[in-house]
Motif scaffolding. Structure first.
Motif, PDB file in Angstrom:
ATOM      1  N   CYS A  58      -3.014 -15.903  -6.358  1.00 12.44           N
ATOM      2  CA  CYS A  58      -2.274 -15.663  -5.116  1.00 12.44           C
ATOM      3  C   CYS A  58      -3.158 -15.939  -3.898  1.00 12.44           C
ATOM      4  O   CYS A  58      -2.654 -16.252  -2.818  1.00 12.44           O
ATOM      5  N   HIS A  62      -1.855 -16.671  -0.153  1.00 10.58           N
ATOM      6  CA  HIS A  62      -1.661 -15.375   0.536  1.00 10.58           C
ATOM      7  C   HIS A  62      -3.014 -14.691   0.710  1.00 10.58           C
ATOM      8  O   HIS A  62      -3.240 -13.579   0.244  1.00 10.58           O
ATOM      9  N   HIS A  69      -5.837  -6.263  -0.257  1.00  9.84           N
ATOM     10  CA  HIS A  69      -5.427  -5.522  -1.459  1.00  9.84           C
ATOM     11  C   HIS A  69      -6.616  -5.186  -2.368  1.00  9.84           C
ATOM     12  O   HIS A  69      -6.626  -4.156  -3.038  1.00  9.84           O
ATOM     13  N   HIS A  74      -5.277   0.987  -5.752  1.00  5.53           N
ATOM     14  CA  HIS A  74      -4.509   0.304  -6.799  1.00  5.53           C
ATOM     15  C   HIS A  74      -5.347  -0.781  -7.479  1.00  5.53           C
ATOM     16  O   HIS A  74      -5.400  -0.870  -8.698  1.00  5.53           O
ATOM     17  N   VAL A 216      -3.594  -2.017 -10.602  1.00 10.06           N
ATOM     18  CA  VAL A 216      -2.208  -2.218 -10.163  1.00 10.06           C
ATOM     19  C   VAL A 216      -2.260  -3.405  -9.214  1.00 10.06           C
ATOM     20  O   VAL A 216      -2.663  -3.292  -8.066  1.00 10.06           O
ATOM     21  N   THR A 217      -1.919  -4.569  -9.730  1.00 13.09           N
ATOM     22  CA  THR A 217      -2.107  -5.792  -8.958  1.00 13.09           C
ATOM     23  C   THR A 217      -0.757  -6.340  -8.474  1.00 13.09           C
ATOM     24  O   THR A 217       0.295  -5.765  -8.764  1.00 13.09           O
TER      25      THR A 217
HETATM   26  C1  HEC Z   1       2.027  -1.396  -4.984  1.00 15.21           C
HETATM   27  C2  HEC Z   1       2.951  -2.480  -4.813  1.00 15.21           C
HETATM   28  C3  HEC Z   1       2.483  -3.797  -4.246  1.00 15.21           C
HETATM   29  C4  HEC Z   1       1.372  -4.525  -4.605  1.00 15.21           C
HETATM   30  C5  HEC Z   1       0.309  -4.145  -5.620  1.00 15.21           C
HETATM   31  C6  HEC Z   1       1.421  -5.747  -3.845  1.00 15.21           C
HETATM   32  N1  HEC Z   1       2.529  -5.755  -3.050  1.00 15.21           N
HETATM   33 FE1  HEC Z   1       3.163  -7.289  -1.859  1.00 15.21          FE
HETATM   34  N2  HEC Z   1       4.698  -6.173  -1.188  1.00 15.21           N
HETATM   35  C7  HEC Z   1       5.012  -4.917  -1.648  1.00 15.21           C
HETATM   36  C8  HEC Z   1       6.151  -4.410  -0.913  1.00 15.21           C
HETATM   37  C9  HEC Z   1       6.792  -3.050  -1.095  1.00 15.21           C
HETATM   38  C10 HEC Z   1       6.520  -5.427   0.006  1.00 15.21           C
HETATM   39  C11 HEC Z   1       7.624  -5.364   1.044  1.00 15.21           C
HETATM   40  C12 HEC Z   1       7.052  -4.784   2.301  1.00 15.21           C
HETATM   41  C13 HEC Z   1       8.122  -4.578   3.338  1.00 15.21           C
HETATM   42  O1  HEC Z   1       8.728  -3.530   3.317  1.00 15.21           O
HETATM   43  O2  HEC Z   1       8.322  -5.496   4.108  1.00 15.21           O
HETATM   44  C14 HEC Z   1       5.594  -6.530  -0.214  1.00 15.21           C
HETATM   45  C15 HEC Z   1       5.643  -7.737   0.483  1.00 15.21           C
HETATM   46  C16 HEC Z   1       4.874  -8.852   0.152  1.00 15.21           C
HETATM   47  C17 HEC Z   1       5.019 -10.177   0.732  1.00 15.21           C
HETATM   48  C18 HEC Z   1       6.068 -10.586   1.746  1.00 15.21           C
HETATM   49  C19 HEC Z   1       5.522 -10.806   3.106  1.00 15.21           C
HETATM   50  C20 HEC Z   1       4.769  -9.691   3.704  1.00 15.21           C
HETATM   51  O3  HEC Z   1       3.693  -9.948   4.271  1.00 15.21           O
HETATM   52  O4  HEC Z   1       5.195  -8.506   3.638  1.00 15.21           O
HETATM   53  C21 HEC Z   1       4.051 -10.969   0.167  1.00 15.21           C
HETATM   54  C22 HEC Z   1       3.782 -12.448   0.449  1.00 15.21           C
HETATM   55  C23 HEC Z   1       3.300 -10.146  -0.774  1.00 15.21           C
HETATM   56  N3  HEC Z   1       3.829  -8.880  -0.744  1.00 15.21           N
HETATM   57  C24 HEC Z   1       2.245 -10.596  -1.538  1.00 15.21           C
HETATM   58  C25 HEC Z   1       1.441  -9.767  -2.320  1.00 15.21           C
HETATM   59  C26 HEC Z   1       0.234 -10.213  -2.960  1.00 15.21           C
HETATM   60  C27 HEC Z   1      -0.310 -11.613  -2.928  1.00 15.21           C
HETATM   61  C28 HEC Z   1      -0.277  -9.126  -3.598  1.00 15.21           C
HETATM   62  C29 HEC Z   1      -1.579  -9.020  -4.376  1.00 15.21           C
HETATM   63  C30 HEC Z   1      -2.772  -9.481  -3.716  1.00 15.21           C
HETATM   64  C31 HEC Z   1       0.628  -8.023  -3.379  1.00 15.21           C
HETATM   65  N4  HEC Z   1       1.652  -8.437  -2.575  1.00 15.21           N
HETATM   66  C32 HEC Z   1       0.469  -6.743  -3.927  1.00 15.21           C
HETATM   67  C33 HEC Z   1       4.381  -4.215  -2.647  1.00 15.21           C
HETATM   68  C34 HEC Z   1       3.207  -4.587  -3.258  1.00 15.21           C
END
Ligand code: HEC
Ligand code: HEC
Ligand code: HEC
Ligand code: HEC
Ligand code: HEC
Ligand code: HEC
Ligand code: HEC
Length: 423
Positions: A58, A62, A69, A74, A216-217
């Motif tokens: 990723c 991203h 993260h 996590h 938790v990735t």
């Molecule tokens: C514990 C849960 C969790 C993890 C682990 C997680 N995410 Fe998310 N992610 C979310 C949630 C919930 C949203 C929606 C946030 C919102 O309410 O807009 C989100 C939104 C996003 C989005 C949409 C755009 C933005 O910026 O909100 C992207 C792209 C994204 N995540 C990429 C990643 C990547 C890459 C990783 C790992 C490096 C990651 N996420 C890890 C929960 C997680």
């Protein structure tokens, strides 16, 4: 001779049925009879290791989210054991735990890694390697040891609040327990994926070392993403994503489900846990404990691990559409930022409204910096409590309750602290 002294030193796991019942840190979660019935084969295609891309992939597209993260609890909640991931000290004088004056466990760095070494009257009896670390260390860390494809918990745990090695929760106090197996349940909440290779699909007893994703990735909350990565890589012009889950576009309940699989306390699986992925209906995979609402109302709040149940019992949750993400951005480490979380409270509660001018509120200076110590106080965990050498009673970690309510004792304490009269 050797045998006799070992009997004195070690204790067999099976001799302690009670220990079985009080499995480790997340005790209650594991008190469950394993259903003897045969697993039904999934009709639909099951999720497997090859459906995942791994977080490193990723990073290319991203980068900002990927890097922040990495700093979260996590990401760090399960790691390979090494100098950096193990928090406790290996320095002489700080590296041991004495069960009795004769039985001492010592944490040692050797050529082939880091070990917990059991001594009887100064004579080495057994050395067990730290292979895996469970816990980011906000509260503490447990350590696992591979024996072929099975995982065992090491007898000594690191307890952050005391900055000390301690006897692992639920382990006997006078002898060394060396063969407590780790159930797949630990990995289900501390890893993104782990492939079982023996036991039942529901309760694997052995794991493939090379088909595990620790911590938790990304894909735990966004679903397996091999297809997303392949598609976006092949179509760099494509600015919309097709094969990935964004929780914010799910229904409220499905958004909550993404977190509840690990933050729902005593939920019981009805299908293999790793088959539940983000976007699916959790109730199709788990029996969800609804008793937690009564638990919260009776004041007998168990704050370990059940943020979902506690939040659900709160008026804030019942009379709004909030989800976990209303307050948390899980891409970032947001620990100890009372003012940031209070902003979230104030997005619904207006501090200038007449109803806000209550007796308690009127006495507080700069109330907008901290709503949480009075309304979500940290409380001792019933499950994360350990024995520390030289201390009579087990010490518990403090965990924030998610039953948002009015706590007169916490209010008193808050005021005392602010006036500098506490302790
Ligand atoms: C514990 C849960 C969790 C993890 C682990 C997680 N995410 Fe998310 N992610 C979310 C949630 C919930 C949203 C929606 C946030 C919102 O309410 O807009 C989100 C939104 C996003 C989005 C949409 C755009 C933005 O910026 O909100 C992207 C792209 C994204 N995540 C990429 C990643 C990547 C890459 C990783 C790992 C490096 C990651 N996420 C890890 C929960 C997680
Ligand atoms: C080759 C580039 C690329 C890679 C690699 C990649 N993504 Fe994406 N991703 C995109 C693009 C392009 C979008 C659509 C634009 C956007 O939302 O940023 C996207 C969107 C997303 C979204 C938001 C989807 C939505 O509907 O809002 C999430 C979540 C996400 N990616 C997660 C991941 C995760 C997790 C990984 C790693 C396993 C990953 N991505 C790897 C290019 C990539
Ligand atoms: C149902 C999910 C779940 C299971 C099963 C589970 N844990 Fe946890 N664990 C959590 C959560 C959530 C936390 C964070 C503290 C909290 O909310 O209670 C946590 C916290 C911890 C911590 C402290 C980490 C820190 O913050 O420093 C350790 C160590 C730990 N767990 C070890 C284990 C071990 C070992 C097992 C298996 C016997 C296990 N856990 C099983 C969900 C789980
Ligand atoms: C696969 C299981 C799993 C899922 C899914 C999961 N968590 Fe967690 N979460 C954990 C564990 C385990 C910990 C304890 C980490 C530690 O300290 O070792 C934790 C810790 C946390 C923490 C404390 C972070 C800190 O800095 O101490 C927050 C907040 C949190 N989770 C929120 C969420 C939210 C919100 C979601 C859903 C979007 C979610 N989690 C999904 C397992 C999970
Ligand atoms: C999404 C909106 C929302 C957010 C965010 C929110 N609340 Fe609430 N809260 C409500 C609603 C709606 C009620 C019920 C009506 C009322 O009392 O205002 C409520 C009720 C309360 C009550 C009264 C509880 C009772 O049992 O009588 C307290 C105290 C409270 N909130 C504190 C907080 C704190 C502290 C935060 C931040 C940690 C917070 N709220 C965040 C919407 C929210
Ligand atoms: C109204 C705001 C709010 C909502 C909604 C909320 N949390 Fe929290 N959460 C907090 C605050 C405040 C903390 C304490 C942060 C700190 O002190 O670092 C916290 C801490 C945590 C922790 C760490 C507990 C500890 O003491 O170590 C976990 C885990 C967590 N939240 C999970 C969740 C999950 C899962 C949900 C959804 C079911 C959720 N939260 C919803 C405000 C909220
Ligand atoms: C010193 C502790 C303390 C702090 C700090 C605090 N509260 Fe309160 N809050 C209370 C107490 C106690 C009550 C019950 C009324 C009383 O005794 O004054 C209350 C009542 C409430 C209520 C219910 C009011 C009603 O309509 O009955 C809400 C909502 C609330 N607080 C929100 C907040 C928010 C939001 C913040 C942060 C901006 C905050 N509180 C900060 C102690 C506190």
């Amino acid at each position: 001779m050797q045998k006799k002294s070992n009997q004195f030193l070690f204790v067999k796991y099976r001799r302690f049925p009670l220990v079985l019942l009080s499995m480790l840190l997340c005790v209650f979660i594991l008190i469950k009879c394993i259903n003897g019935t045969e697993e039904k084969k999934e009709v639909t295609a099951v999720t497997g290791f090859n459906d995942y891309a791994g977080s490193a992939k990723c990073a290319g597209c991203h980068k900002t989210i990927y890097e922040s993260h990495l700093q979260t609890a996590h990401a760090l909640t399960a790691q390979q054991a090494n100098k950096k991931s193990i928090m406790g000290s290996f320095e002489k004088g700080k590296n041991s735990y004495a069960y009795t004056p004769d039985i001492v466990l010592s944490m040692e760095k050797r050529d082939s890694g880091f070990f917990q070494v059991a001594y009887l009257r100064g004579e080495e009896k057994k050395a067990m390697r730290f292979d895996m670390v469970i816990g980011s260390g906000v509260m503490g860390q447990s350590f696992l040891n591979w024996r072929k494809n099975k995982l065992y918990q090491l007898p000594i745990t690191y307890f952050t609040a005391a900055n000390k090695w301690s006897n692992s929760p639920g382990f006997p106090s006078g002898k060394v327990l060396i063969d407590r197996p780790i159930t797949s349940r630990c990995l289900e909440c501390h890893a993104t994926y782990a492939e079982g290779i023996a036991g039942t699909a529901m309760e694997p007893s052995e794991f493939d070392h090379n088909r595990m994703m620790l911590g938790v990735t990304c894909e735990k909350c966004h679903g397996p993403a091999a297809k997303h990565v392949e598609f976006q890589t092949l179509h760099p012009q494509e600015k919309t994503a097709k094969y990935i889950v964004n929780p914010s576009s799910l229904s409220r309940q499905l958004q909550l489900d993404v977190c509840t699989v690990c933050h729902g306390g005593n939920i019981e699986k009805t299908k293999p846990s790793f088959q539940f992925t983000a976007g699916k209906n959790l109730a199709d995979y788990f029996k969800i404990d609804t008793a937690s609402i009564d638990v919260a109302n009776n004041g007998n709040v168990d704050v370990h691990g059940n943020q979902y149940g506690l939040l659900k019992a709160s008026k804030c949750f019942q009379l709004s559409k909030m989800t976990c993400n209303t307050c948390h951005n899980t891409h970032e480490n947001q620990r100890n930022q009372a003012a940031l979380f209070s902003q979230k409270c104030m997005s619904c509660h207006n501090t200038t409204a007449a109803t806000f001018k209550t007796p308690a509120h009127n006495e507080v200076i700069a109330i907008d910096k901290n709503c949480i110590d009075c309304h979500m106080p940290a409380q001792p965990s019933k499950a994360i409590a350990v024995n520390i050498e030289g201390e009579e009673f087990p010490r518990a970690s403090l965990i924030r309750t998610h039953f948002i309510s009015i706590y007169p004792d916490a209010t008193k304490k808050f005021k005392a602290l602010k006036k500098g009269t506490a302790q």
